[in-house]
Design a protein around this motif. Structure first.
Motif: not given
Ligand SMILES: Cc1ncc(COP(=O)(O)O)c(C=O)c1O
Length: 312
Positions: A3-14
């Protein structure tokens, strides 16, 4: 493929876990600004221009996203790097989304705070190009729906925002007028403004005309198209364009980040010019391809084939 990773307020989430709360201003008010950039040969195309427009939009909406534009650019490259082996070697879109964050009324529920959410995600351009392929090849049909543009004195469309119901209503009306037709909106005087995700152009006697930059989103691809035309010594005029003028035009097309340029060969149920992709359109597109070092025509075709495999 992981799964690609999304930048989310400084973190990376699936990417499947990237969800905005129902208590966010974004869902309550459509209170959210965004950008879409694309790559050519895996390199972001005019990223800085897109980010400058994002920061102009944020300034308009009075949102401080907590990152400087340089930090946003660095976060973008970090997101691309993290996903390098998850993009199948394809060109991709880069989305920047900023919500205002959670509404104060719900601070007992959303306990992580009310700061804006900054989200960056990347997805290969396969589905976008696949769904536009036939129009790119044969030309789109554009119609003028009843739904008009919101004048900039009410809500300025130069800020790229997610309060987009009026664009959607225009799309639904266009679909009712002719299945598969796309909408070009008008202002209060009846002059053409823009499509629901694109900027509009016509050509007549070798001169290009595009709506004045007032009640529209000032597209980055609109800018690129105008720059290319001027480089090729083709005159471009920003003008008040009425539906009548399109009936008299030799060619028409629209510009938009994922597609660059798409020909419009029918307008309000009549052919534009001879009803085929025009020579000026092709000249500009070829120059665009040369600038980015790939054949946009060939990539469109290739990705539309891939899109068939991608259909769930
Ligand atoms: C309403 C609207 N107009 C025009 C455009 C084209 O802008 P750009 O060329 O920067 O993609 C878009 C892009 O999404 C849009 O949403």
């Amino acid at each position: 493929m992981p799964e690609r990773l999304v930048y989310w307020n400084g973190d990376f989430i699936p990417e499947r876990s990237a969800r905005v709360s129902v208590f966010d201003w974004a869902l309550m008010y459509g209170d959210m600004l965004f950008e879409m950039t694309r790559t050519f040969k895996k390199k972001p195309f005019h990223l800085r221009k897109h980010l400058e427009r994002l920061y102009d939009s944020l300034r308009y909406a009075e949102i401080d996203c907590g990152l400087s534009i340089d930090e946003m650019e660095a976060a973008t490259f970090e997101t691309i790097r993290k996903n390098e082996d998850r993009l199948e070697g394809l060109d991709f879109q880069i989305m920047h989304d900023v919500t205002r964050g959670s509404m104060p009324h719900y601070d007992t529920i959303v306990t992580e705070g009310q700061a804006p959410i900054v989200c960056i995600h990347v997805i290969p351009l396969v589905r976008h190009l696949g769904l536009m392929w036939e129009r790119f090849r044969d030309g789109a049909h554009f119609v003028v729906p009843r739904q008009q543009s919101v004048p900039s004195r009410f809500l300025d469309p130069k800020a790229k925002n997610r309060s987009r119901l009026y664009y959607r209503v225009a799309e639904l009306q266009a679909e009712h007028m002719d299945s598969g037709a796309m909408a070009v909106l008008t202002d209060e005087q009846g002059f053409l403004t823009e499509g629901t995700g694109n900027n509009f152009f016509i050509a007549k006697d070798g001169v290009i005309y595009t709506p004045k930059p007032h009640n529209i989103l000032r597209g980055v691809s609109r800018y690129v198209c105008i720059e290319i035309a001027r480089r090729l010594k083709v005159e471009v005029r920003e003008a008040d364009i009425e539906p009548y003028d399109v009936r008299q035009a030799d060619e028409a097309w629209f510009t938009s980040t994922p597609y660059s340029m798409v020909p419009i060969t029918r307008f309000d149920f009549y052919p534009v010019g001879d009803g085929k992709r025009g020579p000026l359109f092709q000249r500009l597109l070829d120059a665009w391809s040369e600038e980015v070092g790939i054949s946009i025509d060939a990539q469109f075709k290739e990705y539309s084939e891939l899109a068939k495999l991608w259909t769930p």
